[in-house]
Structures are given as C-alpha cells and as structure tokens.
Design a protein around this motif. Structure first.
Motif, PDB file in Angstrom:
ATOM      1  N   ALA A 116       0.785  -1.053  -0.246  1.00  0.00           N
ATOM      2  CA  ALA A 116      -0.009  -0.199  -0.180  1.00  0.00           C
ATOM      3  C   ALA A 116       0.949   1.185  -0.225  1.00  0.00           C
ATOM      4  CB  ALA A 116      -0.931  -0.453   0.924  1.00  0.00           C
ATOM      5  N   SER A 117       1.840   0.934   0.657  1.00  0.00           N
ATOM      6  CA  SER A 117       2.830   2.650   1.046  1.00  0.00           C
ATOM      7  C   SER A 117       3.573   2.920  -0.488  1.00  0.00           C
ATOM      8  CB  SER A 117       3.798   2.159   1.560  1.00  0.00           C
ATOM      9  OG  SER A 117       5.103   3.151   2.344  1.00  0.00           O
ATOM     10  N   ARG A 118       3.864   1.344  -1.498  1.00  0.00           N
ATOM     11  CA  ARG A 118       4.049   1.750  -2.189  1.00  0.00           C
ATOM     12  C   ARG A 118       2.916   2.255  -3.178  1.00  0.00           C
ATOM     13  NH1 ARG A 118       7.734  -3.742  -2.506  1.00  0.00           N
ATOM     14  NH2 ARG A 118      10.203  -3.170  -1.650  1.00  0.00           N
ATOM     15  N   ALA A 119       2.556   2.099  -3.004  1.00  0.00           N
ATOM     16  CA  ALA A 119       0.944   2.355  -4.602  1.00  0.00           C
ATOM     17  C   ALA A 119       0.979   3.674  -4.507  1.00  0.00           C
ATOM     18  CB  ALA A 119       0.081   1.763  -3.936  1.00  0.00           C
ATOM     19  N   ALA A 120       1.132   4.212  -2.987  1.00  0.00           N
ATOM     20  CA  ALA A 120       1.229   5.373  -2.947  1.00  0.00           C
ATOM     21  C   ALA A 120       1.649   6.737  -3.209  1.00  0.00           C
ATOM     22  CB  ALA A 120       0.130   5.713  -1.159  1.00  0.00           C
ATOM     23  N   ASN A 121       3.007   6.012  -2.760  1.00  0.00           N
ATOM     24  CA  ASN A 121       4.652   6.628  -2.467  1.00  0.00           C
ATOM     25  C   ASN A 121       4.849   6.874  -4.107  1.00  0.00           C
ATOM     26  OD1 ASN A 121       7.471   8.227  -2.581  1.00  0.00           O
ATOM     27  ND2 ASN A 121       7.079   8.068  -0.316  1.00  0.00           N
ATOM     28  N   PRO A 122       4.973   7.721  -4.855  1.00  0.00           N
ATOM     29  CA  PRO A 122       5.747   8.012  -5.905  1.00  0.00           C
ATOM     30  C   PRO A 122       7.379   8.342  -6.439  1.00  0.00           C
ATOM     31  CG  PRO A 122       4.990  10.389  -5.588  1.00  0.00           C
ATOM     32  CD  PRO A 122       4.701   9.332  -4.277  1.00  0.00           C
ATOM     33  N   TYR A 123       7.970   8.158  -5.112  1.00  0.00           N
ATOM     34  CA  TYR A 123       9.409   8.234  -5.259  1.00  0.00           C
ATOM     35  C   TYR A 123       9.963   7.258  -6.723  1.00  0.00           C
ATOM     36  CZ  TYR A 123      10.519  12.346  -1.648  1.00  0.00           C
ATOM     37  OH  TYR A 123      10.508  12.751  -0.863  1.00  0.00           O
ATOM     38  N   LEU A 124       9.699   6.133  -6.330  1.00  0.00           N
ATOM     39  CA  LEU A 124      10.890   5.416  -7.563  1.00  0.00           C
ATOM     40  C   LEU A 124       9.831   5.400  -9.483  1.00  0.00           C
ATOM     41  CD1 LEU A 124      10.805   2.066  -4.869  1.00  0.00           C
ATOM     42  CD2 LEU A 124      12.298   4.317  -5.180  1.00  0.00           C
ATOM     43  N   ARG A 125       9.114   5.743  -8.999  1.00  0.00           N
ATOM     44  CA  ARG A 125       8.162   5.664 -10.316  1.00  0.00           C
ATOM     45  C   ARG A 125       8.814   7.051 -10.753  1.00  0.00           C
ATOM     46  NH1 ARG A 125       3.448   4.502  -6.933  1.00  0.00           N
ATOM     47  NH2 ARG A 125       2.245   6.389  -7.260  1.00  0.00           N
ATOM     48  N   ASP A 126       8.518   8.156  -9.805  1.00  0.00           N
ATOM     49  CA  ASP A 126       8.854   9.050 -10.513  1.00  0.00           C
ATOM     50  C   ASP A 126       9.942   9.834 -10.881  1.00  0.00           C
ATOM     51  OD1 ASP A 126       5.724   9.542 -10.774  1.00  0.00           O
ATOM     52  OD2 ASP A 126       6.147  11.589  -9.182  1.00  0.00           O
ATOM     53  N   ARG A 127      11.364   8.781 -10.673  1.00  0.00           N
ATOM     54  CA  ARG A 127      12.442   9.405 -10.913  1.00  0.00           C
ATOM     55  C   ARG A 127      12.541   9.359 -12.473  1.00  0.00           C
ATOM     56  NH1 ARG A 127      14.630   4.598 -11.522  1.00  0.00           N
ATOM     57  NH2 ARG A 127      17.070   5.315 -11.073  1.00  0.00           N
ATOM     58  N   ARG A 128      13.695  10.159 -12.936  1.00  0.00           N
ATOM     59  CA  ARG A 128      14.128  10.118 -13.933  1.00  0.00           C
ATOM     60  C   ARG A 128      15.834   9.693 -14.118  1.00  0.00           C
ATOM     61  NH1 ARG A 128      12.953  16.096 -16.076  1.00  0.00           N
ATOM     62  NH2 ARG A 128      13.898  15.071 -17.594  1.00  0.00           N
ATOM     63  N   PRO A 129      15.856   9.036 -14.203  1.00  0.00           N
ATOM     64  CA  PRO A 129      17.426   8.275 -14.426  1.00  0.00           C
ATOM     65  C   PRO A 129      18.800   8.994 -15.556  1.00  0.00           C
ATOM     66  CG  PRO A 129      15.778   6.263 -14.358  1.00  0.00           C
ATOM     67  CD  PRO A 129      15.460   7.612 -14.867  1.00  0.00           C
ATOM     68  N   GLY A 130      17.584   9.531 -17.225  1.00  0.00           N
ATOM     69  CA  GLY A 130      18.545   9.511 -17.534  1.00  0.00           C
ATOM     70  C   GLY A 130      19.144  11.074 -17.503  1.00  0.00           C
ATOM     71  N   LEU A 131      18.163  12.017 -16.241  1.00  0.00           N
ATOM     72  CA  LEU A 131      19.381  13.056 -15.913  1.00  0.00           C
ATOM     73  C   LEU A 131      20.202  12.604 -14.348  1.00  0.00           C
ATOM     74  CD1 LEU A 131      16.188  14.712 -14.625  1.00  0.00           C
ATOM     75  CD2 LEU A 131      17.393  15.188 -16.297  1.00  0.00           C
ATOM     76  N   TYR A 132      20.442  11.740 -14.427  1.00  0.00           N
ATOM     77  CA  TYR A 132      21.780  11.464 -13.510  1.00  0.00           C
ATOM     78  C   TYR A 132      22.576  10.486 -13.460  1.00  0.00           C
ATOM     79  CZ  TYR A 132      17.242  10.751 -11.024  1.00  0.00           C
ATOM     80  OH  TYR A 132      14.839  11.647 -10.663  1.00  0.00           O
ATOM     81  N   ALA A 133      22.930  10.455 -14.966  1.00  0.00           N
ATOM     82  CA  ALA A 133      24.027   9.765 -15.439  1.00  0.00           C
ATOM     83  C   ALA A 133      25.013   9.802 -14.405  1.00  0.00           C
ATOM     84  CB  ALA A 133      23.753   9.383 -16.675  1.00  0.00           C
ATOM     85  N   SER A 134      25.733  11.456 -14.724  1.00  0.00           N
ATOM     86  CA  SER A 134      26.929  11.653 -13.750  1.00  0.00           C
ATOM     87  C   SER A 134      27.094  11.110 -12.872  1.00  0.00           C
ATOM     88  CB  SER A 134      26.739  13.200 -14.979  1.00  0.00           C
ATOM     89  OG  SER A 134      25.603  13.938 -13.643  1.00  0.00           O
ATOM     90  N   LEU A 135      26.323  10.905 -12.531  1.00  0.00           N
ATOM     91  CA  LEU A 135      25.924  10.329 -10.763  1.00  0.00           C
ATOM     92  C   LEU A 135      27.232   9.391 -10.920  1.00  0.00           C
ATOM     93  CD1 LEU A 135      23.234  11.731  -9.339  1.00  0.00           C
ATOM     94  CD2 LEU A 135      25.945  13.048  -8.980  1.00  0.00           C
ATOM     95  N   VAL A 136      26.979   8.592 -12.009  1.00  0.00           N
ATOM     96  CA  VAL A 136      27.585   7.295 -11.462  1.00  0.00           C
ATOM     97  C   VAL A 136      28.190   6.483 -13.133  1.00  0.00           C
ATOM     98  CG1 VAL A 136      25.659   6.065 -10.923  1.00  0.00           C
ATOM     99  CG2 VAL A 136      26.003   6.095 -12.888  1.00  0.00           C
TER     100      VAL A 136
END
Length: 265
Positions: free
Chosen positions: A245-265
């Motif tokens: 239920a918590s995962r369904a309500a919390n959008p953190y993982l769904r709203d990620r934009r991995p393409g923006l973070y490539a420089s971090l790794v």
C-alpha cells in the motif's frame, strides 16, 4: 501474506569469545521464538566482537565454518532465521560479513561489507565487491548490508531497484553518529519504500562507545521498533500488505528520471 515478526538483538556480546557469543545467539533465538518471531538479526561482527584488533583476523572463519554450522543448528532448533555479523576468511583475505541462515538451517545469503569505515576496518578487511545480495525469506525479498554501507544513498537505492522488501543492516554505530539511527535510517526506508532493520552494538568497547538505538524503520519513515542504549531484544512487524500500500501511494520510485542522473555514476 502474514507479517514477518523480526527480532533485533542489540548487544555487543562478549568481545573475543566466540563460544559465548554463539550461546548468546542461542538464547536470543529461543526468546525470539517464544514471541512468534521468524527472524533474528544481530549486530556487526557479533560473532567475535568489533574492537579486538588483530584478533579479528585470528578468529575469522569461512562462510561454511564451525560457527555457521552451530548457528544453522540454532536456527533449525528454534524455527527462526538468523542474520549474524562475523569476520569471514577466504584464503588470505578477511571480509566484514553478514550471513543469513534460514529457519530450517539452510545458508541463504552471505554479504561482504563494501564500504569500510575508518582506519581499523580498512587495515583489517578487504572490501566486498557486490552491492546487492538478496535472499527470499517468508515471501519477502531480503537484502543484506552492513553499517556504513547504508549511509550511501546509491547503495540503498540499488536495493530498491532490485526489489528488496526488507534490508538487514547489522551495525557498529558509535558516538557521536547516533543521528544515523535516529534520522538517516528512517529516511532511507521512506525514500526507497522498504523496511530497514538496523541492529547495533551497545556500550564501551575498546576506544569506541556504541550508541544502541537499534531500529526497525518502515516505508512510512517511522520507527516501528526502537531500542534504547542498553542490551535489548526488540521486536517489530514487517507487513507485506502495508508495504504494498505504501509503494502504491508513494511516487518516489515511479517518478525517477534516471537519464538526468547518469553523471553521478
């Protein structure tokens, strides 16, 4: 799916005395079983002690060594899975490890600490090379990590993306870093939508003062169980339905934009 009752053993055991610490695990498993717990988690390097200098290498054992055999018997005797911290010997190398033994005594997973903290650990141990180690337990995907590892957000996010439901973190958290237990761990659970069992040593040991405060943090960012500063065995529920239920309500993982973070790794 029923909740997994989880017992957190907050103790420093008896540093340097493997037999005494095996007996302490036996006693804790027996007590945990009487409460209906299906999992017992002990602190970092519980088997041998933390601040024991070069003795940590002398007491190191293979993952399938005598201590593992004894703990497997304890787990099977009480029907409780056990996660325990220990120094693992692999040839000439020694790792700071945690092993998960199932309630039937089967060895389920072994993890080697990847981020070594301070001069002592960096001198005594070889860093592990696998960030995500998991096993299936009671219908949950359980991940393993040790202490300093959880303070790196990329580490915990890797577990979230790999589907970890419950992250076990044996730790040796010392003064003045108690804010990790109080604040960082609940935030890690919330931002990654998982349960985190953070299980600490307690009291003075060598040059260190371990702060206790072992915590089972839920995906809502709250402490579902928390110990004080002394020896303790605390229990909390890992509820798969609440997690879903918590995962369904919390959008953190769904709203990620991995393409923006490539420089971090």
């Amino acid at each position: 799916m029923p909740a997994l009752r989880t017992a957190l053993l907050q103790s420093s055991g008896r540093p340097g005395d493997v037999a005494a610490n095996l007996a302490a695990l036996e006693d804790a498993a027996a007590r945990a079983a009487t409460t209906g717990a299906g999992l017992l988690v002990s602190p970092e390097l519980f088997l041998t002690g933390y601040a024991i200098g070069d003795d940590v290498a002398k007491l190191a054992e293979p993952a399938d060594g005598p201590a593992a055999t004894a703990i497997a018997a304890t787990a099977a005797r009480h029907g409780v899975a056990v996660a325990y911290g220990y120094p693992e010997r692999d040839g000439e190398r020694v790792f700071n490890s945690v092993q998960l033994i199932g309630a039937d005594g089967a060895r389920l997973a072994n993890y080697r600490k990847t981020h070594l903290f301070g001069c002592f650990e960096q001198e005594q141990f070889t860093p592990g090379e696998h960030a995500v180690v998991q096993a299936e337990l009671a219908g949950l995907t359980v991940g393993l990590m040790i202490c300093y590892d959880v303070e790196f957000p990329e580490n915990v996010r890797s577990h979230a993306l790999a589907g970890t439901d419950l992250l076990l973190v044996p730790t040796a958290q010392m003064h003045p870093f108690q804010f990790v237990a109080e604040a960082v761990v609940p935030v890690r659970a919330f931002e990654n939508q998982m349960y985190v069992a953070y299980v600490n040593r307690t009291g003075p040991e060598g040059e260190f003062e371990f702060v206790g405060l072992s915590t089972l943090a839920g995906p809502d960012g709250t402490a579902r169980a928390r110990a004080g500063r002394g020896e303790d065995l605390v229990h909390g529920e890992v509820d798969p339905d609440f997690l879903a239920a918590s995962r369904a309500a919390n959008p953190y993982l769904r709203d990620r934009r991995p393409g923006l973070y490539a420089s971090l790794v």
